[in-house]
Design a protein around this motif. Sequence first.
Motif, mmCIF file in Angstrom:
data_model
loop_
_atom_site.group_PDB
_atom_site.id
_atom_site.type_symbol
_atom_site.label_atom_id
_atom_site.label_comp_id
_atom_site.label_asym_id
_atom_site.label_seq_id
_atom_site.Cartn_x
_atom_site.Cartn_y
_atom_site.Cartn_z
ATOM 1 N N GLY A 45 4.176 -9.877 -3.593
ATOM 2 C CA GLY A 45 2.956 -9.474 -4.272
ATOM 3 C C GLY A 45 3.221 -8.889 -5.638
ATOM 4 N N TYR A 46 4.280 -9.315 -6.295
ATOM 5 C CA TYR A 46 4.615 -8.873 -7.648
ATOM 6 C C TYR A 46 5.406 -9.988 -8.311
ATOM 7 C CZ TYR A 46 8.553 -7.268 -4.771
ATOM 8 O OH TYR A 46 9.564 -7.187 -3.851
ATOM 9 N N ALA A 130 4.488 -3.786 -5.995
ATOM 10 C CA ALA A 130 3.255 -4.386 -5.459
ATOM 11 C C ALA A 130 2.032 -3.566 -5.868
ATOM 12 C CB ALA A 130 3.352 -4.509 -3.939
ATOM 13 N N ALA A 131 2.133 -2.247 -5.794
ATOM 14 C CA ALA A 131 1.009 -1.390 -6.188
ATOM 15 C C ALA A 131 0.706 -1.529 -7.675
ATOM 16 C CB ALA A 131 1.322 0.066 -5.834
ATOM 17 N N THR A 133 1.355 -4.097 -9.627
ATOM 18 C CA THR A 133 0.787 -5.425 -9.864
ATOM 19 C C THR A 133 -0.678 -5.461 -9.452
ATOM 20 O OG1 THR A 133 2.953 -6.451 -9.622
ATOM 21 C CG2 THR A 133 1.031 -7.876 -9.318
ATOM 22 N N ALA A 134 -0.987 -4.885 -8.301
ATOM 23 C CA ALA A 134 -2.380 -4.841 -7.830
ATOM 24 C C ALA A 134 -3.263 -4.055 -8.794
ATOM 25 C CB ALA A 134 -2.439 -4.231 -6.431
ATOM 26 N N ALA A 135 -2.661 -3.101 -9.520
ATOM 27 C CA ALA A 135 -3.408 -2.292 -10.479
ATOM 28 C C ALA A 135 -3.485 -2.932 -11.860
ATOM 29 C CB ALA A 135 -2.779 -0.903 -10.583
ATOM 30 N N GLY A 136 -2.946 -4.144 -12.008
ATOM 31 C CA GLY A 136 -3.098 -4.871 -13.260
ATOM 32 C C GLY A 136 -1.896 -4.875 -14.186
#
Length: 173
Positions: A45-46, A130-131, A133-136
Motif C-alpha cells: 500500500g505504498y 502505508a499511512a 501514502t493513504a494521507a496523500g
Amino acid sequence: MPAAAPAPHAAEDIRRPVDLSAVLAASPAELLARARSRATADGLGYAGSLYPPEAWALLQAGAATLVDVRSAEELKFVGRVPDSLHVAWQTGPTLVRNPRFLRELESRAGRDGVLVLLCRSGKRSAAAAAAATAAGFAQVFNVLEGFEGDLDAHRQRGESGGWRLWGLPWVQD
C-alpha cells in the motif's frame, strides 16, 4: 534453434542484492523501478521497498530523503544514520502511535519528494509508509531489513540483515 529469451531488465530483478558495488552503480531511476516492482509483486500500500544498500545509493545520489521512524531512545542507544531526519512513528515506553506523525513528516520532509522510511526491522516503517501514502504523500518507500534486521534463532538482531550488517554509515551517541 529457438532464440534465447531476452535477459530481464535490471529493474525487474527484485531479489535481495548481494553486491554493494553493483547497487551503487545503478541509477536512481533503476533503483526506484526495482522498489516499485516489489510493491506490485507484494501488493504493498505504498510506492515500494528498498534494501538498505539501494536506499543508501539513492541518498548518495541526492534522489531521496531518509526518515528514521524509530523512537528517540532507539536512535540514541542503538544508533542512527548520519544526516537522516527523525519523525517517530511510535513514542514512549509502550510505543504508542504518534498522533502527529503525518504533520511532522510533512513539515520536515514535504509531501512530494522521494521519502525512504527506516525503522529497526522494516515493519514499523512499512506501516508508516502505508499511512503516509493513504494521507496523500506521493512517493514513500520502506527500507526492508531496517536498521538492525530481523530476530535470529537466538532472538537477537544484527546478523540477518539491516543497515548496519551491510556496513553502511551509522553513528551512535
